[in-house]
Motif scaffolding. Structure first.
Motif, mmCIF file in Angstrom:
data_model
loop_
_atom_site.group_PDB
_atom_site.id
_atom_site.type_symbol
_atom_site.label_atom_id
_atom_site.label_comp_id
_atom_site.label_asym_id
_atom_site.label_seq_id
_atom_site.Cartn_x
_atom_site.Cartn_y
_atom_site.Cartn_z
ATOM 1 N N VAL A 18 82.769 131.777 38.198
ATOM 2 C CA VAL A 18 81.805 132.404 37.289
ATOM 3 C C VAL A 18 82.321 131.878 35.772
ATOM 4 O O VAL A 18 81.281 131.399 35.238
ATOM 5 C CB VAL A 18 81.714 133.915 37.139
ATOM 6 C CG1 VAL A 18 80.898 134.379 36.135
ATOM 7 C CG2 VAL A 18 81.363 134.199 38.803
ATOM 8 N N TYR A 19 83.435 131.822 35.484
ATOM 9 C CA TYR A 19 83.917 131.489 34.141
ATOM 10 C C TYR A 19 83.718 130.108 33.906
ATOM 11 O O TYR A 19 83.364 129.768 32.685
ATOM 12 C CB TYR A 19 85.130 131.961 34.079
ATOM 13 C CG TYR A 19 85.966 131.738 32.719
ATOM 14 C CD1 TYR A 19 85.473 132.252 31.627
ATOM 15 C CD2 TYR A 19 87.100 130.900 32.675
ATOM 16 C CE1 TYR A 19 86.144 131.981 30.345
ATOM 17 C CE2 TYR A 19 87.787 130.433 31.723
ATOM 18 C CZ TYR A 19 87.258 131.042 30.471
ATOM 19 O OH TYR A 19 87.756 130.611 29.218
ATOM 20 N N SER A 20 84.372 129.409 35.097
ATOM 21 C CA SER A 20 84.206 128.004 34.569
ATOM 22 C C SER A 20 83.082 127.048 34.414
ATOM 23 O O SER A 20 82.153 127.596 34.722
ATOM 24 C CB SER A 20 85.319 127.202 35.472
ATOM 25 O OG SER A 20 84.787 127.447 36.811
ATOM 26 N N ASP A 21 82.940 125.722 34.093
ATOM 27 C CA ASP A 21 82.042 125.061 33.865
ATOM 28 C C ASP A 21 80.867 125.703 32.984
ATOM 29 O O ASP A 21 79.726 125.588 33.311
ATOM 30 C CB ASP A 21 81.274 124.748 35.135
ATOM 31 C CG ASP A 21 82.408 123.791 35.777
ATOM 32 O OD1 ASP A 21 83.084 122.941 35.443
ATOM 33 O OD2 ASP A 21 82.532 123.911 37.391
ATOM 34 N N PHE A 22 81.434 126.433 32.008
ATOM 35 C CA PHE A 22 80.366 127.092 30.934
ATOM 36 C C PHE A 22 79.518 128.025 31.779
ATOM 37 O O PHE A 22 78.408 128.149 31.254
ATOM 38 C CB PHE A 22 79.645 125.808 30.287
ATOM 39 C CG PHE A 22 80.444 124.984 29.578
ATOM 40 C CD1 PHE A 22 81.226 125.290 28.272
ATOM 41 C CD2 PHE A 22 80.749 123.811 29.956
ATOM 42 C CE1 PHE A 22 82.150 124.602 27.782
ATOM 43 C CE2 PHE A 22 81.602 122.759 29.536
ATOM 44 C CZ PHE A 22 82.413 123.399 28.336
ATOM 45 N N GLY A 23 79.802 128.608 32.846
ATOM 46 C CA GLY A 23 79.029 129.523 33.456
ATOM 47 C C GLY A 23 77.885 128.900 34.213
ATOM 48 O O GLY A 23 77.017 129.867 34.611
ATOM 49 N N GLN A 24 77.958 127.625 34.518
ATOM 50 C CA GLN A 24 76.866 127.116 34.968
ATOM 51 C C GLN A 24 76.565 127.588 36.642
ATOM 52 O O GLN A 24 75.326 127.416 37.220
ATOM 53 C CB GLN A 24 76.757 125.571 34.836
ATOM 54 C CG GLN A 24 77.752 125.031 35.569
ATOM 55 C CD GLN A 24 77.483 123.557 35.493
ATOM 56 O OE1 GLN A 24 76.466 122.953 36.032
ATOM 57 N NE2 GLN A 24 78.525 122.769 35.485
ATOM 58 N N ASN A 25 77.698 128.143 37.129
ATOM 59 C CA ASN A 25 77.264 128.605 38.708
ATOM 60 C C ASN A 25 77.263 129.979 38.763
ATOM 61 O O ASN A 25 77.515 130.556 39.969
ATOM 62 C CB ASN A 25 78.672 128.104 39.416
ATOM 63 C CG ASN A 25 78.901 126.432 39.302
ATOM 64 O OD1 ASN A 25 77.895 125.698 39.578
ATOM 65 N ND2 ASN A 25 80.012 126.227 39.072
ATOM 66 N N LYS A 26 77.132 130.865 37.644
ATOM 67 C CA LYS A 26 77.060 132.242 37.642
ATOM 68 C C LYS A 26 76.127 132.843 38.505
ATOM 69 O O LYS A 26 76.186 133.838 39.306
ATOM 70 C CB LYS A 26 77.132 132.917 36.382
ATOM 71 C CG LYS A 26 75.774 132.530 35.521
ATOM 72 C CD LYS A 26 76.352 133.033 34.060
ATOM 73 C CE LYS A 26 74.899 132.635 33.122
ATOM 74 N NZ LYS A 26 75.237 132.999 31.950
ATOM 75 N N ASP A 27 75.030 132.169 38.712
ATOM 76 C CA ASP A 27 73.732 132.610 39.400
ATOM 77 C C ASP A 27 74.329 132.545 40.994
ATOM 78 O O ASP A 27 73.836 133.455 41.879
ATOM 79 C CB ASP A 27 72.426 131.664 39.362
ATOM 80 C CG ASP A 27 72.090 132.296 37.882
ATOM 81 O OD1 ASP A 27 72.111 133.103 37.408
ATOM 82 O OD2 ASP A 27 71.073 131.150 37.537
#
Ligand code: ADP
Ligand code: MG
Length: 626
Positions: free
Chosen positions: A391-400
């Motif tokens: 969730v935290y890494s890659d600027f949050g792009q996988n949070k969904d």
């Protein structure tokens, strides 16, 4: 007989081969077996379309013979064979694998790219052999031919005798050098293990003479070595079998056989996709965390097969980091026998497969969460932290993708709960999702800061992993509800009479608070009447972005920037201690200063923060005692 030269590109490639492009020389065997298997496929196909030919499966096989005395290794197949012309064009010219070669004509300029693009398999033989001899008879001719080469200086072709249709490739294995041993390619056991590793699932039998120990005649006790022909591959890949034919035990056995882990898998996925991208996969979610999982040594990745042939042990590009715990394999017909990592990274097919895998794994985890909570918690206890990093890494792009898979310990439920569950329980007037951070659930439970929120009947999520607060900051909100730390300046709880009282109290005692603030100058940003304390005298809260927990973590990092949280010392104005402060303020400023220092240090201790001067602190306590 004249010696013919290889085509220029082939020559270049051969040189590259001899100097070993392949990181592991052993793959030469995979290449030769895969060619043999292709050749049998071709005669099979021909038999299907040509009435004069029949295909009896029993007559088709691949055979490996090692002869230590002559240092030869022979791979025989009963495939389609080659005519003289085919020998010339297939083995004299690089990667003449029909259409493929033409598709990539432009890239033939650069030898390295070619290796990336094609199964340039045949030449791989020169990685381990000084001389390669091919004796072959085509299904389309009566005359057999012998092709022979010692590598870069060219090859010869001459007529020869061969009884049956098919091909026999003999490698004269190189002598050992000081750096490299080649003897192993003549060793029965080693050859068997190479076949098992790369070609176990070739659809035709791979036979080899194997030495086994058998009882001598009648005497049961005495054993003798007997050489017998065995099929050393298992032939049908489990992932190509029908799911309905397979039991949970079959999948578990495969997990063990493949050494994906020493535990049992928690769950498996058997995927057959036949769409824009075609692939089969067997994926596992392990039960236990590998011992090196959260270390730099851990390598993620799935085994990658191209149509039953292993082309890569750990293909990292098939898994995002947040699903790095997934084990298993992918087999796709759409991939060429591609041996260069660099090329794989840019492979569009691979990207599509990865996307698809992410979808499937997520769906499987959600299913588990819904149907088998206990199993999901086992999973989450092992790998939940990785999801939070995700969730935290890659600027949050996988949070969904990940937010619905998260769980945190709940103050009211006393177990792990999802964000969805939390939000569904929120009372009408609750604006935020509250959380508290600390070392352990037990410690958080005792935090003074939680008093007010709990008193309101609100649930609090306990954050005990370092990554938790960072992940939640990246998430920002869930179902449009913002997250709020119980230690944050404004709790967002509607003002009731008590709050108003606190404010009034603060105004009345402004001078006292200002004095305390000056005593703690440089240590806290402000001293205030608390709205969150009920029974405890004191606590710390923060204004601004950086929480105390974040300050601790950031300051442990190697590139420590000395980031500080804006701390506020909150005083419970209903507590007796405050009355004592007030009473002393008029006539004994020194005592007020002493108490202020003590209260501040107490607040630090509650937060698990170090006290700057422990000796002074204990001396201060003594002063109160006498
Ligand atoms: P690829 O397998 O990608 O075509 P290779 O260098 O491995 O490239 O083989 C080149 C060609 O040589 C094959 O396409 C095939 O036509 C021919 N060939 C190689 N080995 C055999 C074999 N055992 N029987 C028949 N043809 C073969
Ligand atoms: Mg090949």
């Amino acid at each position: 007989m004249t010696k013919k030269q290889f085509e220029a590109e082939s020559k270049k490639l051969l040189e590259l081969m001899v100097n070993s492009i392949y990181s592991q020389r052993e793959v030469f065997l995979r290449e030769l077996i895969s060619n043999a298997s292709d050749a049998i496929d071709k005669i099979y196909y021909k038999a299907l379309t040509d009435d004069r030919l029949t295909f009896d499966k029993d007559n088709y096989y691949i055979k490996i013979d090692a002869n230590k005395d002559n240092r030869t290794l022979t791979i025989t197949d009963t495939g389609i064979g080659m005519t003289k012309e085919e020998l010339e064009s297939n083995l004299g010219t690089i990667a003449k694998s029909g259409s493929q070669a033409f598709k990539h004509e432009n890239e033939i300029k650069d030898g390295y790219d070619i290796i990336g693009q094609f199964g340039v398999g045949f030449y791989a033989a020169f990685m381990v052999a000084d001389e390669v001899t091919v004796v072959t008879r085509s299904v389309d001719g009566d005359q057999a031919y012998k092709w022979q080469s010692t590598g870069a200086d060219g090859y010869t072709i001459e007529p020869t005798e061969k009884d049956i249709v098919g091909t026999e490739i003999t490698l004269t294995i190189k002598e050992n050098t000081e750096e490299e041993s080649y003897d192993e390619y003549l060793d029965e056991n080693r050859l068997q293990s190479i076949v098992k590793k790369y070609s176990d699932f070739i659809r035709y039998p791979i036979k080899m003479n194997v030495t086994v120990q058998k009882p001598k005649d009648d005497d049961e006790k005495e054993l003798e070595d007997v050489v017998e022909e065995q099929t050393i591959n298992s032939m049908v890949p489990i992932w190509k079998k029908n799911k309905t034919e397979l039991t949970a035990e079959d999948y578990e056995n495969f997990y063990t056989e493949k050494r994906y882990g020493f535990d049992k898998p928690l769950t498996h996925l058997h995927i057959n996709v036949d769409g824009a991208v075609r692939y089969n996969a067997i994926l596992y979610i392990p039960e236990n965390m590998p011992f090196d999982y959260y270390s730099k040594e851990y390598e993620k990745g799935l085994e990658l097969y191209s149509n039953g042939v292993l082309i890569m042990d750990k293909c990292a590009d098939l898994l995002p980091d947040y699903f790095s715990f997934v084990k298993g394999l992918v087999d796709s017909e759409d991939l060429s026998l591609n041996i260069s990592r660099e090329m794989l990274q840019h492979n569009r097919q691979l990207k599509l497969i990865e996307k698809n895998i992410v979808k499937k794994v997520k769906a499987e985890l959600k299913k588990l969460l819904k149907n088998d909570r206990e199993k999901y918690e086992t999973f989450y206890n092992a790998f939940g932290r990785q999801l939070k990093y995700g969730v935290y890494s890659d600027f949050g792009q996988n949070k969904d993708v990940l937010q619905d898979l998260l769980m945190f310990y709940s103050s009211s439920e006393k177990k792990l709960v999802t964000l969805e569950e939390y939000v569904s329980r929120m009372p009408e007037n609750q604006k935020y999702i509250y959380y508290a951070t600390g070392e352990s659930n037990e410690r958080i439970e005792k935090l003074p800061q939680t008093e007010m929120v709990l008193d309101k009947g609100y649930e609090i999520l306990y954050f005990t992993d370092e990554v938790d607060e960072f992940a939640i900051r990246m998430l920002m909100n869930y179902d449009e509800k913002e997250f709020k730390s119980v230690s944050s300046g404004d709790l967002g709880i509607e003002e009731d009479d008590k709050d108003k009282e606190a404010k009034a109290e603060e105004k009345d005692n402004k001078e006292l608070f200002d004095h305390m603030k000056s005593v703690l100058s440089g240590k806290v940003k402000d001293v205030r009447a608390s709205q969150r304390l009920k029974s405890h005298p004191v606590c710390l809260s923060t204004d601004g972005e950086v929480s105390i927990e974040m300050e601790k973590i950031l300051n442990q990092m190697p590139d420590n920037q000395n980031i500080k949280a804006d701390k506020v010392l909150e005083i419970n104005v209903d507590h007796e201690v405050f009355q004592s402060l007030k009473a002393n303020f008029d006539h004994d400023k020194q005592k007020v200063e002493l108490y202020t220092q003590l209260l501040y240090n107490q607040a630090l201790l509650i937060e698990g923060l170090p006290i700057t001067d422990p000796v002074e602190f204990t001396n201060d306590i003594c002063k109160v005692m006498v």
